[in-house]
Write a protein that holds these residues in place. Structure first.
Motif, PDB file in Angstrom:
ATOM      1  N   GLY A  75       0.832  -1.188   0.000  1.00  0.00           N
ATOM      2  CA  GLY A  75       0.000   0.000   0.000  1.00  0.00           C
ATOM      3  C   GLY A  75       0.867   1.238   0.000  1.00  0.00           C
ATOM      4  N   GLU A  76       0.236   2.352  -0.226  1.00  0.00           N
ATOM      5  CA  GLU A  76       0.929   3.637  -0.145  1.00  0.00           C
ATOM      6  C   GLU A  76      -0.089   4.700   0.200  1.00  0.00           C
ATOM      7  N   PHE A  77       0.394   5.764   0.868  1.00  0.00           N
ATOM      8  CA  PHE A  77      -0.448   6.939   1.065  1.00  0.00           C
ATOM      9  C   PHE A  77       0.389   8.170   0.839  1.00  0.00           C
ATOM     10  N   HIS A  78      -0.289   9.249   0.493  1.00  0.00           N
ATOM     11  CA  HIS A  78       0.371  10.513   0.175  1.00  0.00           C
ATOM     12  C   HIS A  78      -0.684  11.616   0.251  1.00  0.00           C
ATOM     13  N   ALA A  79      -0.244  12.856   0.145  1.00  0.00           N
ATOM     14  CA  ALA A  79      -1.197  13.968   0.111  1.00  0.00           C
ATOM     15  C   ALA A  79      -2.015  13.874  -1.171  1.00  0.00           C
ATOM     16  N   ASN A  80      -3.324  13.994  -1.042  1.00  0.00           N
ATOM     17  CA  ASN A  80      -4.209  13.908  -2.194  1.00  0.00           C
ATOM     18  C   ASN A  80      -3.997  15.085  -3.145  1.00  0.00           C
ATOM     19  N   ALA A  89      -5.256  12.938   2.916  1.00  0.00           N
ATOM     20  CA  ALA A  89      -4.448  11.832   2.383  1.00  0.00           C
ATOM     21  C   ALA A  89      -5.218  11.099   1.292  1.00  0.00           C
ATOM     22  N   ASN A  90      -4.481  10.412   0.477  1.00  0.00           N
ATOM     23  CA  ASN A  90      -5.000   9.505  -0.533  1.00  0.00           C
ATOM     24  C   ASN A  90      -4.212   8.212  -0.374  1.00  0.00           C
ATOM     25  N   ALA A  91      -4.801   7.086  -0.695  1.00  0.00           N
ATOM     26  CA  ALA A  91      -4.088   5.817  -0.528  1.00  0.00           C
ATOM     27  C   ALA A  91      -4.507   4.818  -1.583  1.00  0.00           C
ATOM     28  N   GLY A  92      -3.664   3.817  -1.764  1.00  0.00           N
ATOM     29  CA  GLY A  92      -3.967   2.709  -2.658  1.00  0.00           C
ATOM     30  C   GLY A  92      -3.370   1.438  -2.090  1.00  0.00           C
ATOM     31  N   TYR A  93      -3.958   0.303  -2.435  1.00  0.00           N
ATOM     32  CA  TYR A  93      -3.530  -0.984  -1.911  1.00  0.00           C
ATOM     33  C   TYR A  93      -3.619  -2.027  -3.011  1.00  0.00           C
ATOM     34  N   MET A  94      -2.681  -2.956  -3.014  1.00  0.00           N
ATOM     35  CA  MET A  94      -2.733  -4.103  -3.920  1.00  0.00           C
ATOM     36  C   MET A  94      -2.318  -5.335  -3.135  1.00  0.00           C
ATOM     37  N   VAL A  95      -3.055  -6.414  -3.358  1.00  0.00           N
ATOM     38  CA  VAL A  95      -2.793  -7.680  -2.674  1.00  0.00           C
ATOM     39  C   VAL A  95      -2.619  -8.755  -3.738  1.00  0.00           C
ATOM     40  N   GLY A  96      -1.635  -9.612  -3.537  1.00  0.00           N
ATOM     41  CA  GLY A  96      -1.456 -10.738  -4.446  1.00  0.00           C
ATOM     42  C   GLY A  96      -2.712 -11.581  -4.491  1.00  0.00           C
ATOM     43  N   GLN A 125      -9.097  10.337   1.449  1.00  0.00           N
ATOM     44  CA  GLN A 125     -10.023  10.292   0.327  1.00  0.00           C
ATOM     45  C   GLN A 125      -9.514   9.301  -0.704  1.00  0.00           C
ATOM     46  N   PHE A 126     -10.396   8.431  -1.146  1.00  0.00           N
ATOM     47  CA  PHE A 126     -10.098   7.564  -2.284  1.00  0.00           C
ATOM     48  C   PHE A 126     -10.767   8.211  -3.492  1.00  0.00           C
ATOM     49  N   ASN A 127      -9.991   8.570  -4.488  1.00  0.00           N
ATOM     50  CA  ASN A 127     -10.508   9.293  -5.651  1.00  0.00           C
ATOM     51  C   ASN A 127     -11.200   8.401  -6.669  1.00  0.00           C
ATOM     52  N   ALA A 128     -10.845   7.127  -6.698  1.00  0.00           N
ATOM     53  CA  ALA A 128     -11.290   6.304  -7.813  1.00  0.00           C
ATOM     54  C   ALA A 128     -11.433   4.844  -7.398  1.00  0.00           C
ATOM     55  N   HIS A 166     -16.227   5.540  -7.647  1.00  0.00           N
ATOM     56  CA  HIS A 166     -16.653   6.151  -6.392  1.00  0.00           C
ATOM     57  C   HIS A 166     -15.541   7.047  -5.845  1.00  0.00           C
ATOM     58  N   VAL A 167     -15.942   8.182  -5.293  1.00  0.00           N
ATOM     59  CA  VAL A 167     -15.070   8.995  -4.456  1.00  0.00           C
ATOM     60  C   VAL A 167     -15.493   8.667  -3.027  1.00  0.00           C
ATOM     61  N   MET A 168     -14.541   8.164  -2.228  1.00  0.00           N
ATOM     62  CA  MET A 168     -14.849   7.734  -0.863  1.00  0.00           C
ATOM     63  C   MET A 168     -14.015   8.544   0.124  1.00  0.00           C
ATOM     64  N   TYR A 169     -14.523   8.713   1.337  1.00  0.00           N
ATOM     65  CA  TYR A 169     -13.929   9.651   2.294  1.00  0.00           C
ATOM     66  C   TYR A 169     -14.085   9.137   3.711  1.00  0.00           C
ATOM     67  N   GLN A 170     -13.071   9.461   4.525  1.00  0.00           N
ATOM     68  CA  GLN A 170     -13.147   9.197   5.977  1.00  0.00           C
ATOM     69  C   GLN A 170     -12.380  10.290   6.705  1.00  0.00           C
ATOM     70  N   GLU A 171     -12.985  10.830   7.751  1.00  0.00           N
ATOM     71  CA  GLU A 171     -12.308  11.814   8.611  1.00  0.00           C
ATOM     72  C   GLU A 171     -11.294  11.076   9.483  1.00  0.00           C
ATOM     73  N   LEU A 172     -10.130  11.696   9.685  1.00  0.00           N
ATOM     74  CA  LEU A 172      -9.088  11.103  10.527  1.00  0.00           C
ATOM     75  C   LEU A 172      -8.789  11.929  11.760  1.00  0.00           C
ATOM     76  N   SER A 173      -9.305  13.144  11.830  1.00  0.00           N
ATOM     77  CA  SER A 173      -8.878  14.062  12.883  1.00  0.00           C
ATOM     78  C   SER A 173      -9.246  13.586  14.285  1.00  0.00           C
ATOM     79  N   SER A 174     -10.235  12.703  14.389  1.00  0.00           N
ATOM     80  CA  SER A 174     -10.534  12.149  15.717  1.00  0.00           C
ATOM     81  C   SER A 174     -10.173  10.681  15.703  1.00  0.00           C
TER      82      SER A 174
END
Length: 175
Positions: A75-80, A89-96, A125-128, A166-174
């Motif tokens: 996986g990876e995350f970075h500033a969106n 943040a934005n992130a992506g994941y790949m699993v074998g 936020q997941f953009n895609a 889909h654009v998906m979102y989750q708050e992290l501040s709490s």
């Protein structure tokens, strides 16, 4: 973070340069399949490496099997966005594919949420997220993400044609 997958244990940790061959072994089939990522199906290894291996405040990370260090997923995350949007943040994941259904994607996502929060990101936020990837959509929703919007026919799936993203979102501040 350590997680247990059926009879195999694995660890989620930051990726190192030595992990790249295992990461690429996971990524290449996912990219070539073209069903869940918006990357060009002919993305070469050098381009994938440059896009995936993030530096602070982002991070590339791996799920490695305890004992032999085999990369099960990555996986990876970075500033969106930059500037005024850099707190999201934005992130992506790949699993074998041989490790699908063993909790690896869930563990990778949980790790990224924790690390993104620790790095000071206020949300993720997941953009895609490909609409037809129902397992991923369900998983991300079960982890607290919500669908903000669906862009109709924004992804050309190689088997079923045009589907939404889909654009998906989750708050992290709490915590």
């Amino acid at each position: 973070m350590c997680a247990v997958s059926h009879d195999k244990a694995y660890e989620i940790r930051p990726a190192t340069a030595d992990d790249w061959p295992g990461i690429w072994a996971v990524m290449e089939p996912v990219i070539r399949e073209g069903e869940t990522f918006t990357w060009d199906r002919d993305t070469d290894e050098d381009t994938a490496h440059a896009k995936w291996m993030k530096e602070a405040p982002g991070q590339a990370f791996v799920a490695v099997r305890t004992g032999d260090g085999v990369v099960l997923g990555t996986g990876e995350f970075h500033a969106n966005q930059g500037g005024g949007g850099s707190h999201v943040a934005n992130a992506g994941y790949m699993v074998g594919p041989q490790y699908s259904g063993q909790g690896v994607a869930r563990a990778l996502c949980a790790y990224s949420l924790k690390e993104a929060r620790a790095a000071g990101f206020r949300s993720m936020q997941f953009n895609a997220v490909v609409e037809s990837n129902v397992r991923a959509v369900w998983l991300w929703q079960s982890m607290g993400f919500r669908i903000l919007a669906t862009v109709p026919e924004a992804f050309n799936h190689p088997e079923i044609g045009y589907v939404g993203l889909h654009v998906m979102y989750q708050e992290l501040s709490s915590p």
